[in-house]
Design an enzyme around this catalytic site. Sequence first.
Site, mmCIF file in Angstrom:
data_model
loop_
_atom_site.group_PDB
_atom_site.id
_atom_site.type_symbol
_atom_site.label_atom_id
_atom_site.label_comp_id
_atom_site.label_asym_id
_atom_site.label_seq_id
_atom_site.Cartn_x
_atom_site.Cartn_y
_atom_site.Cartn_z
ATOM 1 N N SER A 117 0.844 -1.191 0.000
ATOM 2 C CA SER A 117 0.000 0.000 0.000
ATOM 3 C C SER A 117 0.879 1.241 0.000
ATOM 4 C CB SER A 117 -0.900 0.007 1.233
ATOM 5 O OG SER A 117 -1.503 1.267 1.416
ATOM 6 N N SER A 118 0.358 2.330 -0.567
ATOM 7 C CA SER A 118 1.116 3.586 -0.590
ATOM 8 C C SER A 118 1.242 4.214 0.790
ATOM 9 C CB SER A 118 0.431 4.592 -1.530
ATOM 10 O OG SER A 118 -0.881 4.888 -1.082
ATOM 11 N N CYS A 119 0.482 3.712 1.781
ATOM 12 C CA CYS A 119 0.567 4.291 3.129
ATOM 13 C C CYS A 119 1.877 3.937 3.825
ATOM 14 C CB CYS A 119 -0.607 3.835 3.976
ATOM 15 S SG CYS A 119 -0.552 2.102 4.464
ATOM 16 N N TYR B 217 -1.400 -0.380 10.251
ATOM 17 C CA TYR B 217 -1.506 -1.067 8.959
ATOM 18 C C TYR B 217 -0.240 -0.852 8.146
ATOM 19 C CZ TYR B 217 -3.228 -2.196 4.262
ATOM 20 O OH TYR B 217 -3.379 -2.727 3.012
ATOM 21 N N LYS C 134 2.518 -3.559 6.492
ATOM 22 C CA LYS C 134 2.849 -3.652 5.070
ATOM 23 C C LYS C 134 4.341 -3.428 4.832
ATOM 24 C CE LYS C 134 0.108 -4.864 2.962
ATOM 25 N NZ LYS C 134 -0.478 -6.229 2.930
ATOM 26 N N HIS D 109 -13.180 3.366 1.593
ATOM 27 C CA HIS D 109 -12.248 4.425 1.224
ATOM 28 C C HIS D 109 -12.998 5.556 0.524
ATOM 29 C CE1 HIS D 109 -9.346 1.000 1.676
ATOM 30 N NE2 HIS D 109 -8.661 1.958 2.261
#
Length: 328
Positions: free
Chosen positions: A112-114, A141, A145, A184
């Site tokens: 994920s980009s987070c 989260y 990841k 989202h």
Amino acid sequence: MVNARRIYVAGHGGMVGSAILRKLQQRRQVGDEIELITRTSAELDLTDQAQVQAFMRSERPDIVVLAAARVGGIHANNTYPADFIYENLMIECNVIHQAFAAGVKRLLQLGSSCIYPRETGQPMREDALLTGPLEPTNEPYAIAKIAGIKLCESYNRQHGVDYRSVMPTNLYGPGDNFHPENSHVLPALIRRIHEALSEGLDEVMIWGTGKPRREFLHVDDMAEASLFVLDLPRDVYEANTHPMQSHINVGTGRDVSIAELAATVARVIGFDGRIVCDPSKPDGTMQKLMDISRLTDMGWRARIGLEDGIRQTYEWFLDQPESGLRER
């Protein structure tokens, strides 16, 4: 596809996993000798080490695509932080280690980009990883990841396997989660504006100022990109990455403001009322745009435009029993 033919898609029931499964099924229909392995969460609990070990030993896949994850929007991340970090860590540890123990040489895990710092430069480059504090609302989260990336890199370094990671930007499309609390931003807007049209309202309220900018990638493009990266010869993949930063960003390279996004959703749905911003609500990070130069240099670009993708997603949503608007 590489020579191996038994492919296990973990998380095939989710939005991304189901899109990857569809692409693999299409390849099989045109002659690729692919044997697809799937299990529902009821059939195989990926957080249970013993179950995953038994499954990997029994099925002996040649390739694993790890698209399974506990996911959700800002509300879900804030409400269930322990669930998000625990379940995602367990899924990654179990699938990656037990795949290795069963002799799997190639694996692709989706992140994920987070994973990138809250205040990192834009667009976000792969080498920004671990250079600053994370966004607090989804830190558990994100840490899980990041651990997945480092698991793959560590197994590559120590054991010589070929485990790869792709980091998508915000995804949307058929199969998305439209829950009023746990979705989202894009599916949340589709549902909210859809309900406003259904109820005959003349305005829709959106959180924040509408100024934050976000990038959106259709899930079918994400599936194509995932298989593109999986198919790359190992020397090509390694020539375009770094052993300690081996993940690859996946996105469109373009972003829109939340206000522009809401206007596009309204246009697709046919809602001609007002879009009203509520600046008392938080904006979050003002911009999250992926640097996709690694992937574009290797020859892949997204094909589905945002408005076309939203239209396709809305059509899918209308076909769900809970939408209640298909009859109009």
